[in-house]
Structure formats: C-alpha cells, structure tokens
Design an enzyme around this catalytic site. Sequence first.
Site, PDB file in Angstrom:
ATOM      1  N   MET A   6       0.943  -1.203   0.056  1.00  0.00           N
ATOM      2  CA  MET A   6      -0.012   0.041   0.020  1.00  0.00           C
ATOM      3  C   MET A   6       0.845   1.278  -0.010  1.00  0.00           C
ATOM      4  O   MET A   6       0.550   2.161  -0.580  1.00  0.00           O
ATOM      5  CB  MET A   6      -1.017   0.016   1.280  1.00  0.00           C
ATOM      6  CG  MET A   6      -0.202   0.017   2.679  1.00  0.00           C
ATOM      7  SD  MET A   6      -1.646  -0.201   3.746  1.00  0.00           S
ATOM      8  CE  MET A   6      -2.950   1.028   3.059  1.00  0.00           C
ATOM      9  N   LEU A  36      -5.997   7.021  -1.144  1.00  0.00           N
ATOM     10  CA  LEU A  36      -6.620   5.993  -0.346  1.00  0.00           C
ATOM     11  C   LEU A  36      -8.106   5.934  -0.335  1.00  0.00           C
ATOM     12  O   LEU A  36      -8.859   4.856  -0.631  1.00  0.00           O
ATOM     13  CB  LEU A  36      -5.927   6.002   1.065  1.00  0.00           C
ATOM     14  CG  LEU A  36      -6.164   4.850   1.988  1.00  0.00           C
ATOM     15  CD1 LEU A  36      -4.842   4.489   2.793  1.00  0.00           C
ATOM     16  CD2 LEU A  36      -7.395   4.932   2.723  1.00  0.00           C
ATOM     17  N   LEU A  82     -11.109  -0.285  -1.635  1.00  0.00           N
ATOM     18  CA  LEU A  82     -10.902  -0.239  -0.118  1.00  0.00           C
ATOM     19  C   LEU A  82     -11.931   0.162   0.337  1.00  0.00           C
ATOM     20  O   LEU A  82     -12.361  -0.089   1.485  1.00  0.00           O
ATOM     21  CB  LEU A  82      -9.500   0.452  -0.069  1.00  0.00           C
ATOM     22  CG  LEU A  82      -9.084   0.593   1.321  1.00  0.00           C
ATOM     23  CD1 LEU A  82      -8.249  -0.904   1.963  1.00  0.00           C
ATOM     24  CD2 LEU A  82      -8.153   1.656   1.715  1.00  0.00           C
ATOM     25  N   ARG A 120       0.463   1.417  -3.691  1.00  0.00           N
ATOM     26  CA  ARG A 120      -1.194   1.869  -4.342  1.00  0.00           C
ATOM     27  C   ARG A 120      -1.465   3.103  -4.000  1.00  0.00           C
ATOM     28  O   ARG A 120      -2.118   3.887  -4.692  1.00  0.00           O
ATOM     29  CB  ARG A 120      -1.961   0.540  -3.485  1.00  0.00           C
ATOM     30  CG  ARG A 120      -3.352   0.860  -3.842  1.00  0.00           C
ATOM     31  CD  ARG A 120      -3.641   0.114  -5.297  1.00  0.00           C
ATOM     32  NE  ARG A 120      -4.951   0.596  -5.454  1.00  0.00           N
ATOM     33  CZ  ARG A 120      -5.461   1.726  -6.004  1.00  0.00           C
ATOM     34  NH1 ARG A 120      -4.658   2.681  -6.243  1.00  0.00           N
ATOM     35  NH2 ARG A 120      -6.768   1.657  -6.565  1.00  0.00           N
ATOM     36  N   TYR A 121      -0.895   3.797  -2.971  1.00  0.00           N
ATOM     37  CA  TYR A 121      -1.155   5.096  -2.557  1.00  0.00           C
ATOM     38  C   TYR A 121      -0.108   6.114  -2.117  1.00  0.00           C
ATOM     39  O   TYR A 121      -0.354   7.155  -1.825  1.00  0.00           O
ATOM     40  CB  TYR A 121      -1.997   5.011  -1.088  1.00  0.00           C
ATOM     41  CG  TYR A 121      -3.119   3.813  -1.124  1.00  0.00           C
ATOM     42  CD1 TYR A 121      -4.116   3.968  -1.796  1.00  0.00           C
ATOM     43  CD2 TYR A 121      -2.987   2.746  -0.415  1.00  0.00           C
ATOM     44  CE1 TYR A 121      -5.144   2.850  -2.097  1.00  0.00           C
ATOM     45  CE2 TYR A 121      -4.121   1.819  -0.309  1.00  0.00           C
ATOM     46  CZ  TYR A 121      -5.154   1.918  -1.279  1.00  0.00           C
ATOM     47  OH  TYR A 121      -5.916   0.825  -1.073  1.00  0.00           O
ATOM     48  N   HIS A 150      -4.652  -6.126  11.096  1.00  0.00           N
ATOM     49  CA  HIS A 150      -5.496  -4.962  10.667  1.00  0.00           C
ATOM     50  C   HIS A 150      -6.721  -5.561  10.624  1.00  0.00           C
ATOM     51  O   HIS A 150      -7.109  -6.762   9.847  1.00  0.00           O
ATOM     52  CB  HIS A 150      -4.919  -4.179   9.210  1.00  0.00           C
ATOM     53  CG  HIS A 150      -5.705  -3.157   9.005  1.00  0.00           C
ATOM     54  ND1 HIS A 150      -6.896  -2.996   8.792  1.00  0.00           N
ATOM     55  CD2 HIS A 150      -4.815  -1.847   8.903  1.00  0.00           C
ATOM     56  CE1 HIS A 150      -7.102  -1.554   8.500  1.00  0.00           C
ATOM     57  NE2 HIS A 150      -6.198  -0.966   8.437  1.00  0.00           N
ATOM     58  N   ASP A 166       7.627  -2.108   9.446  1.00  0.00           N
ATOM     59  CA  ASP A 166       6.574  -1.051  10.514  1.00  0.00           C
ATOM     60  C   ASP A 166       5.931  -0.093   9.838  1.00  0.00           C
ATOM     61  O   ASP A 166       6.320   0.210   8.798  1.00  0.00           O
ATOM     62  CB  ASP A 166       7.782  -0.499  11.543  1.00  0.00           C
ATOM     63  CG  ASP A 166       8.216  -1.098  12.602  1.00  0.00           C
ATOM     64  OD1 ASP A 166       7.195  -1.534  13.351  1.00  0.00           O
ATOM     65  OD2 ASP A 166       9.440  -1.134  13.209  1.00  0.00           O
ATOM     66  N   GLU A 201       0.672   1.926  12.042  1.00  0.00           N
ATOM     67  CA  GLU A 201      -0.107   0.991  13.020  1.00  0.00           C
ATOM     68  C   GLU A 201       0.643   0.253  13.978  1.00  0.00           C
ATOM     69  O   GLU A 201       0.073  -0.257  15.167  1.00  0.00           O
ATOM     70  CB  GLU A 201      -0.973  -0.085  12.465  1.00  0.00           C
ATOM     71  CG  GLU A 201      -2.181   1.143  12.076  1.00  0.00           C
ATOM     72  CD  GLU A 201      -2.939   1.154  10.651  1.00  0.00           C
ATOM     73  OE1 GLU A 201      -2.386   0.269   9.895  1.00  0.00           O
ATOM     74  OE2 GLU A 201      -3.559   1.914  10.228  1.00  0.00           O
ATOM     75  N   GLU A 251      -0.057   3.622  16.719  1.00  0.00           N
ATOM     76  CA  GLU A 251      -1.265   2.754  17.382  1.00  0.00           C
ATOM     77  C   GLU A 251      -0.766   1.620  18.705  1.00  0.00           C
ATOM     78  O   GLU A 251      -1.378   1.799  19.458  1.00  0.00           O
ATOM     79  CB  GLU A 251      -2.208   1.948  16.305  1.00  0.00           C
ATOM     80  CG  GLU A 251      -3.396   1.791  16.924  1.00  0.00           C
ATOM     81  CD  GLU A 251      -4.352   1.185  15.761  1.00  0.00           C
ATOM     82  OE1 GLU A 251      -4.134   1.566  14.716  1.00  0.00           O
ATOM     83  OE2 GLU A 251      -5.295   0.301  16.254  1.00  0.00           O
TER      84      GLU A 251
HETATM   85  C1  LIG Z   1      -2.986  -6.034   6.002  1.00  0.00           C
HETATM   86  C2  LIG Z   1      -3.014  -5.024   6.245  1.00  0.00           C
HETATM   87  C3  LIG Z   1      -4.436  -3.909   5.923  1.00  0.00           C
HETATM   88  C4  LIG Z   1      -5.575  -4.280   5.630  1.00  0.00           C
HETATM   89  C5  LIG Z   1      -6.289  -5.684   5.433  1.00  0.00           C
HETATM   90  C6  LIG Z   1      -6.188  -2.900   5.463  1.00  0.00           C
HETATM   91  C7  LIG Z   1      -7.594  -2.733   5.271  1.00  0.00           C
HETATM   92  C8  LIG Z   1      -8.213  -1.452   5.340  1.00  0.00           C
HETATM   93  N1  LIG Z   1      -7.678  -0.115   5.670  1.00  0.00           N
HETATM   94  C9  LIG Z   1      -8.485   0.536   5.591  1.00  0.00           C
HETATM   95  C10 LIG Z   1      -8.369   2.021   5.769  1.00  0.00           C
HETATM   96  C11 LIG Z   1      -7.113   2.534   6.022  1.00  0.00           C
HETATM   97  N2  LIG Z   1      -6.009   2.006   6.280  1.00  0.00           N
HETATM   98  C12 LIG Z   1      -4.800   3.247   6.433  1.00  0.00           C
HETATM   99  C13 LIG Z   1      -3.439   2.840   6.474  1.00  0.00           C
HETATM  100  C14 LIG Z   1      -2.874   1.546   6.553  1.00  0.00           C
HETATM  101  N3  LIG Z   1      -3.454   0.438   6.566  1.00  0.00           N
HETATM  102  C15 LIG Z   1      -2.486  -0.697   6.476  1.00  0.00           C
HETATM  103  C16 LIG Z   1      -2.996  -2.096   6.358  1.00  0.00           C
HETATM  104  C17 LIG Z   1      -3.974  -2.811   6.112  1.00  0.00           C
HETATM  105  N4  LIG Z   1      -5.320  -1.935   5.663  1.00  0.00           N
HETATM  106  C18 LIG Z   1      -1.420   0.147   6.851  1.00  0.00           C
HETATM  107  C19 LIG Z   1      -0.064  -0.788   7.174  1.00  0.00           C
HETATM  108  C20 LIG Z   1      -1.499   1.430   7.092  1.00  0.00           C
HETATM  109  C21 LIG Z   1      -0.396   2.490   7.345  1.00  0.00           C
HETATM  110  C22 LIG Z   1       0.320   2.754   6.268  1.00  0.00           C
HETATM  111  C23 LIG Z   1       1.818   3.456   6.669  1.00  0.00           C
HETATM  112  O1  LIG Z   1       1.865   4.145   7.550  1.00  0.00           O
HETATM  113  O2  LIG Z   1       3.042   2.794   6.265  1.00  0.00           O
HETATM  114  C24 LIG Z   1      -5.696   4.290   6.640  1.00  0.00           C
HETATM  115  C25 LIG Z   1      -4.818   5.677   6.590  1.00  0.00           C
HETATM  116  C26 LIG Z   1      -4.605   5.838   8.015  1.00  0.00           C
HETATM  117  C27 LIG Z   1      -5.719   6.675   8.727  1.00  0.00           C
HETATM  118  O3  LIG Z   1      -6.569   7.440   8.060  1.00  0.00           O
HETATM  119  O4  LIG Z   1      -6.283   6.222   9.761  1.00  0.00           O
HETATM  120  C28 LIG Z   1      -6.809   4.091   6.372  1.00  0.00           C
HETATM  121  C29 LIG Z   1      -7.950   5.089   6.341  1.00  0.00           C
HETATM  122  C30 LIG Z   1      -9.784   0.191   5.332  1.00  0.00           C
HETATM  123  C31 LIG Z   1     -11.355   0.737   5.063  1.00  0.00           C
HETATM  124  C32 LIG Z   1      -9.638  -1.308   5.108  1.00  0.00           C
HETATM  125  C33 LIG Z   1     -10.447  -2.458   4.705  1.00  0.00           C
HETATM  126  C34 LIG Z   1     -11.524  -2.365   3.935  1.00  0.00           C
HETATM  127 FE   FE2 Z   2      -5.532  -0.184   6.501  1.00  0.00          FE
END
Ligand SMILES: C=CC1=C(C)c2cc3[nH]c(cc4nc(cc5[nH]c(cc1n2)c(C)c5CCC(=O)O)C(CCC(=O)O)=C4C)c(C)c3C=C
Ligand code: FE2
Length: 429
Positions: A67, A83, A89, A156-157, A268, A345, A348, A352
Amino acid sequence: MALRNPISQFCKHISRSSISRASAMSPQHVYSQHLAPQRRSMATVVPPVTQDATSSKGPTAMVFMNMGGPSTTDEVGVFLSRLFADADLIPLGRLQSYLGPLISRRRTPKIQKQYAAIGGGSPIRKWSEYQSSEMCKILDQISPETAPHKPYVAFRYADPLTEEMYANLLKDGFGGGKGGRAVAFTQYPQYSCSTTGSSLNELWKWRTRLEGKGSTNADLSGNITWSVIDRWPVHPGLVEAFARNVETQLATYPEEIRKDVVLLFSAHSLPMSVVNRGDTYPAEVAATVYAVMQRLKFSNPYRLCWQSQVGPSAWLGAQTSDTVQEYVKKGQTDLILIPIAFTSDHIETLFELDQEVIHEAGHPGVKRAESLNGSRVFIEALADIAVKHLRSGESCSRQMGLRCQGCKSERCLEQKKFFVGQENLLAVR
Ligand SMILES: C=CC1=C(C)c2cc3[nH]c(cc4nc(cc5[nH]c(cc1n2)c(C)c5CCC(=O)O)C(CCC(=O)O)=C4C)c(C)c3C=C
Ligand SMILES: [Fe+2]
Ligand code: FES
C-alpha cells in the site's frame, strides 16, 4: 461497505501525539536454518551470474506490491486522497469522487500528527526497497536460469505508484523485443480483496492502458508476461521469522513467568461487509497465527485480535485495544503484541500499538515483538517463495481464480481473467 455518514465515520479516530520513536534500520543478520545451508551450497557450485553466460529466461522483474505510506508529513494529504479514492478499499459509490477528497482533507491534520510522532513519515518505502533488492541478490545466486532479477516497488497510495513502476519496466526494456517476464509479488502475506486485490486491479488497469489494445505498446508479441505471488500465509521461512521475533521478546521476561506471558497476535481489521462478502483474509491470518504457534510448540497461551478499524460501522473484532485493556483488568499484565499481517513497521505498529495501546496499558510487562523489517530470515523466505514460484510455471495460485461469493466487481472479474490467462504465455516462454 455500507456508509451511514461517511465523513464522520472516517474522522472520528483517536489522535494523540506523544513520545516519538525513531525507526532505526537494524537488519538482523540471522540466517534461517533450513535456507542458509542450501544457499551456501548453491553459492559454491554456481558461477557468478551474468545474463549472457547463465540465464536463458532472464532478466526477470520482481515487483513488490504494497500500500505504501507517506515518507514525510507533507505527503499525508495526497496519500489519504489516493486511499479514499480507492473503491476496492473504501467503496463510496457514485459519490466517491466527491466524498473521497472531502474525507481525506478532513482527516489529514490528525494523521499528519501521527506520522510526525513516529519520526516524520512511514518507513515502508525504505524497508520495501531494502527487502526487494536483498531478495534479488539471493535470487541471482539460487535461480541463475531466471537471472538477473531486477527489483521494483509498486505502491497503491504513495510513490512509487504502479503507473511509475510500469513506465520504468517499459523504459528498462521489459516490453518490446520478445517481451520480458515480470512477477507481481504481494507483500501482504494474507490475501484480501481490499489490499492485494486492489493492487492487482491497479496493475491490470495500467497494463491495459500501457500495453493493451490501442495503446502505443500494443504489439502483443512484445508484451510483458505477468505472474503473481498472491499469498504466502504459512511459508516456513515467514513463520520462522515471526517465531524468532517472539522468542527474542519472550526472553526479556524472567524465566519463572515466561510461560504465562500471553501472545496477542494483532492484524489490521476488516469491515464486516468485506468479511461477509467472502474475503479470505481472516482465515489466512488465522492460518499464520496457528503456524507460528505450532513452530513455538504452543509454549504460551495466545489470542488473535484486530486493530485499526476506522469509523463506527461494524468491523471484525475483538479489537486489540479492548483486548489489552480487558486482560490488564483481569490481572494479566504480561502480554506480547505481535503484528502478524504486515512485514515492516508503519503507523499502526509505531503509533497505534507502541504509543497508544502499550503506553495506555501502563504496565512494563506489555510489550511488542519487532516487525520483520530487515530480518535476514525473512528476506531469505522471500527468495524461497519467489524461486518456487518461478519454477512452478504457474501464473497465480488456484485460489486466486475464484472470486468472492459476494463479489459484484467487473474489475475483479477482468483482472482475474487476465492473470489466470497468463499461464498459457508462461508455458511457451
Ligand atoms: C493487511 C493490512 C491491511 C488491511 C487488511 C487494511 C484494510 C483496510 N484499511 C482501511 C483504511 C485505512 N488504512 C490506513 C492505513 C494503513 N492500512 C494498513 C494495512 C491494512 N489495511 C497500513 C499498514 C496502513 C498504514 C500505512 C503506513 O503508515 O505505512 C488508513 C490511513 C490512516 C488513517 O487514516 O487512519 C486508512 C483510512 C480500510 C477501510 C480497510 C479495509 C477495507
Ligand atoms: Fe488500512
Ligand atoms: S471482492 Fe473479492 S473477488 Fe471481487
């Protein structure tokens, strides 16, 4: 995902900046017992790789898909806008192009603070570039027939985006001539349509634009042949790498209490609408957890919990933060959090888990296992997964051809047809 109030959904997240933890790069030079001897012995019999001398099928592009994350706080806005524009997503229907930018703008200041608190940006680009280039060095040794292997990253983003990666592939000569070979290697060990599926839909889109009918590179004889490593949840090297990081953290507890430390695997979460559509991610995450526990000989009690849910709609639980609080309330204050669905890393883990969940638990016994990052065992696992794929002749797993039972997406349909269909081309290469 059914959205009652999409804007408030994504803007009601916790936000607190506290202690900053810099993400120092600390590759572990630990060799996996089952891979290292094989590699050593091959290194003694295989002469140094040059494309002309030893490779009949190379060069091979190894594309790490993930991502991505903002490398600086200034990039947070554009990262979030991409994103929230991704309907694979966050499906916002016909309002996507209106609501996506609105929600991302509202969310940006809060998320910027979180990235500032982890040292000013996501370390995912640094780790992806390191992991992919180290893996390719190993592949040149253990798979001379497909050498040289050239590492690419497609996020991706965040930069480098898929379109930039594809343009680089073409610039580097992978299209044209007799057509080159590229492997899309997902860096999500467990498959979800919202993560790996989204990256593949994006790759298929750019392949169609840049090499499909009507494009300037539409000479089919010169197209890139693609194959996909779409999941690897229980690869023994992955399991070994996770298990060693758990053992390292377990060793920090006094011996007399060590076996009572609870292992809390944290992944996640997913919206229940995605789970109920038939997404395979929850089952594959559980498979990784079970394999790690098998490798640890079930030395400790354990649970799987889910983190980072966004907004008030229903997500898969139990939530990691609640789980820690509940155990602490029950008097269980020795806990190791283990991020199990991501290979480096990111916000999250560093924000988090470290700065919210662990900090708020307020007990020195609540700790976190290190992420895989520069683990040598992990990088050798990546090379082993890749070499097995290169020798398999398969364009993707059998599982990838099957859509979710609830899938209504034309993109998924066309993308899967394309990648499954590459198998015929691989056979004649
Ligand atoms: C296996 C990993 C992940 C899954 C499955 C996943 C699903 C998922 N995420 C969102 C919304 C957000 N994700 C955001 C950040 C983020 N997501 C992952 C991993 C997975 N997400 C990571 C590692 C990160 C952080 C990237 C980094 O810092 O390198 C965010 C942005 C942060 C925020 O605004 O809170 C969003 C929004 C959805 C809706 C979803 C499943 C449908
Ligand atoms: Fe996510
Ligand atoms: S949503 Fe899973 S295949 Fe389309």
